[in-house]
Write an enzyme that holds these catalytic residues in place. Structure first.
Site, PDB file in Angstrom:
ATOM      1  N   SER A 202       0.812  -1.390   0.051  1.00  0.00           N
ATOM      2  CA  SER A 202      -0.050  -0.059   0.168  1.00  0.00           C
ATOM      3  C   SER A 202       0.911   1.386   0.056  1.00  0.00           C
ATOM      4  O   SER A 202       2.123   1.125  -0.058  1.00  0.00           O
ATOM      5  CB  SER A 202      -0.862  -0.086   1.402  1.00  0.00           C
ATOM      6  N   LYS A 203       0.394   2.294  -0.073  1.00  0.00           N
ATOM      7  CA  LYS A 203       1.041   3.611  -0.019  1.00  0.00           C
ATOM      8  C   LYS A 203       2.148   3.822   0.861  1.00  0.00           C
ATOM      9  O   LYS A 203       3.036   4.446   0.464  1.00  0.00           O
ATOM     10  CB  LYS A 203      -0.129   5.019   0.079  1.00  0.00           C
ATOM     11  N   ARG A 204       1.937   3.319   2.006  1.00  0.00           N
ATOM     12  CA  ARG A 204       2.858   3.690   3.019  1.00  0.00           C
ATOM     13  C   ARG A 204       4.153   2.921   2.747  1.00  0.00           C
ATOM     14  O   ARG A 204       4.953   2.962   3.474  1.00  0.00           O
ATOM     15  CB  ARG A 204       2.266   3.210   4.532  1.00  0.00           C
ATOM     16  N   HIS A 205       4.198   2.096   1.731  1.00  0.00           N
ATOM     17  CA  HIS A 205       5.358   1.270   1.555  1.00  0.00           C
ATOM     18  C   HIS A 205       6.110   2.120   0.527  1.00  0.00           C
ATOM     19  O   HIS A 205       7.115   1.474  -0.108  1.00  0.00           O
ATOM     20  CB  HIS A 205       5.000   0.109   0.620  1.00  0.00           C
ATOM     21  N   GLY A 206       5.630   3.168   0.052  1.00  0.00           N
ATOM     22  CA  GLY A 206       6.220   4.061  -0.815  1.00  0.00           C
ATOM     23  C   GLY A 206       5.686   3.743  -2.523  1.00  0.00           C
ATOM     24  O   GLY A 206       4.262   3.693  -2.472  1.00  0.00           O
TER      25      GLY A 206
END
Length: 460
Positions: free
Chosen positions: A237-241
RNA sequence: GGCCCCAUCGUCUAGCGGUCCAGGACGUCGCCCUUUCACGGCGAAAACACGGGUUCGAGUCCCGUUGGGGUCACCA
């Protein structure tokens, strides 16, 4: 043999979806079948022209091409409704007048009693007509007895009790088709024989099969590929970059590197790591696709990218770097410098960064590492080098090496003592390509000028 | 929670009953090469989740446990 890739335009091409598309494409190419692309654009709000182009661009960048024209799900809406009504006539679907409120109530009640919610609509077997003019949805009369099994090319045989499958919606109260109906109809109409998709759709396969069987259509072969997870094991997801294919392109990755990386993520061919597009087509199969989700590893992607940068044509790299550098750059010079530059870059950003000194304006700015190299002693050494270099008539690598070594010898210092300050003066940095290459690339006039900017005259 | 799926080095993976005291790659750590940084070369540490079976023999088959994941909409 026909496969299909069916992304929905969400504004970007998710890296996980891209891999699914890659597998689907490879499977078709390997077997000499057709690889189809269908854009699932039934969500009007999100399906803008731009969102669709993002997907098309991303796929093209990766080098995935498709047979026939690109299909759009929205074009088949009338057909979806037609099938839904056909299903009603066959007694395989029904009009359900339950309101959203009633549904919500029942769901909450089930939840409160901590039992799984399975809708049993009283309209399922109701022969009477519904309330005059009241809105309704069309639901599938899903089988209740027995079980449904699929022989998945990746997951193997997976069976689920039919009691688990509820009467899901086919047509919404506004008459529009749901995804569940639409995919089945489109896949059938497009002649898709092999459905390769993420395993988040595994549960949907049973529902879709129910529609297919009710219609008496041929059953496709399924292959549900495990999803890609982030480094922490959770869904990517987004928080993984970076998530989108375009992000990786902007980050400076070459398409062949991403292609190779995605290919090896969840699939293997013995000990092979570097795999070309042609080899991929020749080797790809579904029995070597792993069943467990794999984690995204940026380091491995980077090393693959470094490899492909070294392999890449210098002219092509020079153009990509010029784009990043912006402004006017000497493409010729860039091409000549490329063999030296590309050995030390893992992405195009680093490559551009390493090329910057070629086009820097005098006097050069010194970064911290370079500044530290310029001591009074080394500046004096530069003065000596400047004088010797000024006399050089054949400005090429070997001759330059000979001259610089002589200067170091005469001063009684190791080559490094002179080479490092020279590097600082010539590039403004403490690291760069080989110093003789730098001199040769820059040319005599520019080199002498840059040295003069930093040196101290020996006799003053 | 129900249902479904999964489980080899930190990560991606090879392995499809014996040739595995488990192989490759990335990463990590040494050494070599060297004017810096890379590249390249050599080497090291590093895994079959656990417990039961089946079998002459299990990383490979079966069951369970644990752990992870997916999915449960008038979204796709």
């Amino acid at each position: 043999m026909v496969t299909r890739f069916a992304p929905s335009p969400t504004g970007f091409l998710h890296i996980g979806n891209a891999r699914t598309g890659l597998f689907s494409w490879l499977y078709a190419r390997h077997h000499g079948g057709k690889a189809l692309l269908r854009i699932e654009d039934t969500d009007k709000a999100r399906s803008t022209r731009e969102a669709i182009d993002v997907i098309l661009d991303g796929l093209a960048w990766l080098g995935l091409d498709w047979d026939e024209q690109v299909h759009f799900q929205s074009e088949f809406e009338a057909r979806h409704a037609e099938v839904a009504h056909d299903l009603i006539e066959r007694g395989a679907a029904y009009r359900c007048y339950l309101t959203p409120e009633e549904l919500k109530e029942r769901r909450e009640k089930a939840q409160a009693e901590r039992r799984p919610f399975r809708l049993t609509s009283e309209w399922r077997d109701c022969t009477a007509a519904g309330p005059e003019g009241a809105p309704f949805v069309v639901r599938l009369k899903a089988p209740r007895e027995g079980e449904t099994a699929i022989d998945d090319l990746v997951q193997g045989r997976v069976a689920v009790a039919n009691a688990e499958i509820d009467d899901f919606v086919l047509l919404r109260s506004d008459g529009s088709p749901t995804y569940m109906l639409a995919v089945v109809v489109d896949d059938h109409d497009m002649g898709v024989t092999h459905i390769i998709r993420g395993d988040d759709h595994l549960n949907n396969a049973f529902r879709q099969l129910a529609i297919i069987r009710a219609m008496g259509w041929p059953e496709p072969t399924y292959a549900h590929i495990p999803l890609i997870h982030g480094p922490d094991g959770a869904k990517l997801s987004k928080r993984h970059g970076a998530l989108g294919v375009h992000d990786y392109r902007d980050l400076g990755f070459l398409p062949e590197a991403l292609f190779n990386y995605l290919l090896r993520l969840g699939w293997g061919h013995g000990d092979d790591e570097i795999i070309s597009r042609e080899q991929a087509i020749a080797w790809f199969d579904l029995d070597h696709v792993g069943k467990s989700p794999s984690r995204f590893d940026l380091k491995k992607l980077e090393s693959l990218n470094a490899h492909y940068i070294r392999e890449a044509d210098d002219g092509r790299l020079a153009e990509l770097v010029a784009e990043r550098l912006g402004g006017e750059v000497d493409l010729d010079l860039l091409v000549r410098a490329m063999p030296e530059l590309k050995a030390r870059a893992h992405d195009l950003g680093q490559l551009a960064d390493g090329a910057r000194f070629l086009f820097a304006q005098r006097p050069l700015e010194m970064d911290d590492g370079a500044a530290a190299l310029l001591t009074p002693e080394s500046r004096a050494l530069l003065g000596a080098a400047h004088r010797a270099l000024g006399k050089v008539s054949a400005w090429e690598h070997d001759e330059l090496e000979k001259v610089v070594r002589e200067v170091a010898d005469e001063a009684g210092v190791k080559l490094g003592k002179l080479a490092q300050p020279l590097r600082a003066a010539l590039t403004g940095r403490a690291t760069s390509p080989g110093i003789f290459d730098v001199l040769a690339l820059l040319g005599q006039g520019e080199s002498l000028g840059r040295i003069a900017d930093q040196m101290v005259e020996p006799n003053e």
